[in-house]
Write an enzyme that holds these catalytic residues in place. Structure first.
Site, short mmCIF file in Angstrom:
data_model
loop_
_atom_site.label_atom_id
_atom_site.label_comp_id
_atom_site.label_asym_id
_atom_site.label_seq_id
_atom_site.Cartn_x
_atom_site.Cartn_y
_atom_site.Cartn_z
N TYR A 1 82.16 65.39 16.13
CA TYR A 1 82.29 65.26 14.66
C TYR A 1 82.90 66.54 14.08
O TYR A 1 83.88 66.49 13.32
CB TYR A 1 80.90 65.00 14.08
CG TYR A 1 80.82 64.89 12.58
CD1 TYR A 1 81.53 63.92 11.89
CD2 TYR A 1 79.98 65.75 11.85
CE1 TYR A 1 81.42 63.81 10.50
CE2 TYR A 1 79.87 65.63 10.48
CZ TYR A 1 80.59 64.67 9.81
OH TYR A 1 80.47 64.55 8.43
N LYS B 1 86.61 67.22 12.41
CA LYS B 1 86.75 67.64 11.01
C LYS B 1 87.60 68.92 10.90
O LYS B 1 88.37 69.07 9.96
CB LYS B 1 85.38 67.84 10.37
CG LYS B 1 84.64 66.53 10.11
CD LYS B 1 85.33 65.65 9.08
CE LYS B 1 84.50 64.43 8.73
NZ LYS B 1 85.13 63.57 7.71
N LEU C 1 81.84 51.48 2.57
CA LEU C 1 80.49 50.88 2.54
C LEU C 1 79.43 51.79 3.16
O LEU C 1 78.31 51.36 3.42
CB LEU C 1 80.49 49.53 3.26
CG LEU C 1 81.33 48.44 2.60
CD1 LEU C 1 81.17 47.13 3.34
CD2 LEU C 1 80.97 48.27 1.13
N ILE D 1 91.00 51.51 9.86
CA ILE D 1 91.94 52.64 9.80
C ILE D 1 92.67 52.85 11.13
O ILE D 1 93.61 53.63 11.20
CB ILE D 1 91.23 53.96 9.38
CG1 ILE D 1 90.06 54.28 10.31
CG2 ILE D 1 90.79 53.89 7.94
CD1 ILE D 1 89.72 55.75 10.33
N ARG E 1 83.22 46.52 7.56
CA ARG E 1 81.97 45.76 7.48
C ARG E 1 82.03 44.78 6.32
O ARG E 1 82.84 44.93 5.41
CB ARG E 1 80.79 46.71 7.28
CG ARG E 1 80.56 47.62 8.48
CD ARG E 1 79.22 48.29 8.38
NE ARG E 1 79.23 49.49 7.55
CZ ARG E 1 78.19 49.95 6.90
NH1 ARG E 1 77.03 49.30 6.94
NH2 ARG E 1 78.26 51.06 6.20
N1 LIG Z 1 76.88 61.83 3.96
C1 LIG Z 1 76.94 63.14 4.20
O1 LIG Z 1 75.91 63.84 4.20
C2 LIG Z 1 78.26 63.79 4.46
C3 LIG Z 1 78.32 65.19 4.54
C4 LIG Z 1 79.54 65.79 4.84
C5 LIG Z 1 80.69 65.01 4.97
N2 LIG Z 1 80.60 63.66 4.86
C6 LIG Z 1 81.82 62.89 5.03
O2 LIG Z 1 81.98 61.96 3.98
C7 LIG Z 1 82.57 60.75 4.47
C8 LIG Z 1 81.68 59.58 4.07
O3 LIG Z 1 80.41 59.81 4.60
P1 LIG Z 1 79.29 58.68 4.61
O4 LIG Z 1 78.00 59.40 4.67
O5 LIG Z 1 79.53 57.68 3.55
O6 LIG Z 1 79.55 58.03 6.05
P2 LIG Z 1 78.88 56.69 6.65
O7 LIG Z 1 78.71 56.89 8.11
O8 LIG Z 1 77.71 56.30 5.85
O9 LIG Z 1 80.05 55.62 6.40
C9 LIG Z 1 81.25 55.63 7.14
C10 LIG Z 1 81.91 54.29 7.00
O10 LIG Z 1 83.07 54.28 7.83
C11 LIG Z 1 83.25 52.96 8.28
N3 LIG Z 1 84.12 52.89 9.47
C12 LIG Z 1 83.79 53.14 10.77
N4 LIG Z 1 84.85 52.87 11.55
C13 LIG Z 1 85.85 52.45 10.75
C14 LIG Z 1 87.19 52.01 10.96
N5 LIG Z 1 87.72 51.92 12.20
N6 LIG Z 1 87.94 51.65 9.90
C15 LIG Z 1 87.42 51.71 8.65
N7 LIG Z 1 86.17 52.10 8.38
C16 LIG Z 1 85.39 52.47 9.42
C17 LIG Z 1 81.83 52.47 8.58
O11 LIG Z 1 81.78 51.06 8.60
C18 LIG Z 1 81.03 53.12 7.45
O12 LIG Z 1 80.83 52.21 6.39
C19 LIG Z 1 82.69 60.93 5.99
O13 LIG Z 1 84.01 61.31 6.29
C20 LIG Z 1 81.74 62.06 6.30
O14 LIG Z 1 82.15 62.81 7.41
C21 LIG Z 1 79.42 63.04 4.60
C1 LIG Z 2 76.36 67.11 7.16
C2 LIG Z 2 77.08 65.80 7.28
O1 LIG Z 2 78.36 65.97 7.76
C3 LIG Z 2 76.35 64.62 7.80
N1 LIG Z 2 75.30 64.27 6.88
C4 LIG Z 2 75.76 64.82 9.17
O2 LIG Z 2 74.63 65.25 9.23
O3 LIG Z 2 76.40 64.52 10.14
#
Ligand SMILES: NC(=O)c1ccc[n+]([C@@H]2O[C@H](COP(=O)([O-])OP(=O)(O)OC[C@H]3O[C@@H](n4cnc5c(N)ncnc54)[C@H](O)[C@@H]3O)[C@@H](O)[C@H]2O)c1
Ligand SMILES: C[C@@H](O)[C@H](N)C(=O)O
Length: 376
Positions: A195, A199, A64, A107, A90
């Site tokens: 973070y 990773k 979500l 998780i 959520r």
């Molecule tokens: N959005 C970006 O710009 C970006 C960039 C690089 C990497 N990522 C990676 O992609 C993935 C998804 O990113 P996103 O932007 O959708 O993240 P986000 O923060 O929007 O969503 C993360 C989700 O994880 C859930 N969560 C938190 N604790 C939890 C738990 N104990 N059990 C299950 N779920 C739980 C939250 O409720 C949330 O909905 C992440 O691993 C992030 O590191 C995202």
């Molecule tokens: C870059 C990426 O991992 C995420 N959007 C952050 O800024 O933390």
């Protein structure tokens, strides 16, 4: 049947002789705590599931957040609505709840994760749960639990049940001592956020499970991802999403990074397509298990100039957030994704002008021009 032999059946021949050619004598010790009776039941379940369908049975954790719903939409188009389960801790909004299977999954609850994977015959897992860079610094113990302990649960569950596993990494997996312009796939990685540390840990643990136990682990390092109809979850690159909402709504935007802060970025459709493409790539084409992917790289000033072409009254001001700025200053400015392009044909569609046009069109839907479905 001896326990070890049954486990090998469950994990398949690839588990014994992974691509590296090294011998993988057995799964991690946590698996061996399972009763033989349980293993037997699980084993027959797996064999049935592989012969029953050509489509993967998919689970998305943390679904979500900014990226998960778009990924579910894309995968459901490809594999069928009921083959893709979204999960999170959520409560889903109505439109998400009614768009396909959704279940609660924390998780940090290992037993519950295993139940979900077994009961739903999951064969592919996209592990999206995480605390992002800025919120992670605000709550390090929680980030450590979710991003590291949670990952261990996911790795063990995936290895135990022969699940192909995708874990996203990030530009944040690099640090101030990494080459920043451009940043190659393999170089020094000493990030200074929880973070980033989590990773790098995920990249290394996934690759270790691949070589040691034959886990089919696949990982992409995403740039900052820009989306129109989903909110970012508390990262350093969030400004590049908020700017579009504020430009259209208020004609101005206050940026929390300095004007000259250059970071790699990508439109969500490219990101999700790359994710599906690397999961579908033949194993032989993958010379690595963790790849950089890239599309564009810009500063707030350059983004504002592009927005100005569409919103002539637009104004940007700067009120720098010290924590986010320090993080951004330690991250790559440009990402070298040559290996992804060479090995499995990665190619982005959206550069800065297309990104800005698309994002602004999303903000002002007109009756003649229906809102496109993002992330499909
Ligand atoms: N959005 C970006 O710009 C970006 C960039 C690089 C990497 N990522 C990676 O992609 C993935 C998804 O990113 P996103 O932007 O959708 O993240 P986000 O923060 O929007 O969503 C993360 C989700 O994880 C859930 N969560 C938190 N604790 C939890 C738990 N104990 N059990 C299950 N779920 C739980 C939250 O409720 C949330 O909905 C992440 O691993 C992030 O590191 C995202
Ligand atoms: C870059 C990426 O991992 C995420 N959007 C952050 O800024 O933390």
């Amino acid at each position: 049947m001896p326990v070890v032999r049954m486990l090998r059946q469950v994990m398949g021949p690839g588990a014994q002789r992974p691509a590296c050619g090294c011998w993988a004598p057995g799964p991690p010790a946590r698996f061996l705590g399972i009763s033989p009776r349980q293993i037997l039941a699980d084993a027959s379940f797996h064999f049935a599931s592989f012969s029953e369908t050509d489509h993967p049975r998919v689970l998305i954790t943390g679904g979500l957040g900014q990226l998960g719903v778009g990924l579910a939409n894309l995968l459901r188009k490809r594999f069928g609505k009921d083959n893709v389960i979204l999960s999170d801790i959520r409560k889903p909004p109505d439109h998400v709840f009614h768009s396909g299977p959704f279940i609660y999954s924390d998780i940090l609850d290992y037993k519950n994760l295993r139940e979900i994977v077994v009961n739903n015959r999951v064969t592919w897992l996209f592990h999206y749960s995480a605390l992002l860079s800025a919120v992670g610094e605000a709550n390090v113990p929680l980030a450590r639990a979710v991003n590291i302990t949670g990952l261990h649960n996911i790795l063990d569950t995936a290895a135990e049940h022969n699940v192909r596993l995708f874990v996203p990494s990030t530009i944040g997996a690099f640090g101030p001592t990494s080459p920043r312009n451009p940043t190659p796939d393999v170089c020094i990685q000493r990030p200074r956020t929880i973070y980033g540390v989590s990773k790098v840990h995920a990249e290394l643990m996934g690759e270790y499970y691949h070589y040691r136990y034959g886990l089919d682990f696949r990982c992409l390092r995403y740039p900052g991802i820009i989306s129109a109809n989903s909110q970012p979850g508390g990262g350093t690159t969030d400004y590049a999403v908020q700017i579009f909402h504020d430009a259209v709504k208020h004609g101005k935007f206050e940026c929390n990074l300095e004007a000259s802060t250059r970071l790699p970025m990508m439109y969500i459709d490219d990101c999700l397509r790359a994710t599906l493409e690397v999961m579908e790539a033949p194993a032989e084409s993958l010379s690595m298990r963790t790849y950089n992917i890239n599309a564009m790289s810009f500063t707030p000033e350059e983004l504002a100039q592009e927005v100005l072409k569409h919103v002539p009254e637009f104004q940007i001001t700067y009120n720098v957030d010290a924590v986010r700025q320090a993080i951004a200053d330690s991250w790559p400015m440009n990402f070298d994704d040559g290996n992804a392009r060479k090995d499995w044909g990665w190619k982005h569609d959206f550069d800065l002008p297309e990104l800005v046009t698309t994002m602004l069109n999303f903000q002002v839907p007109t009756p003649e021009w229906p809102r496109p479905t993002e992330g499909l």
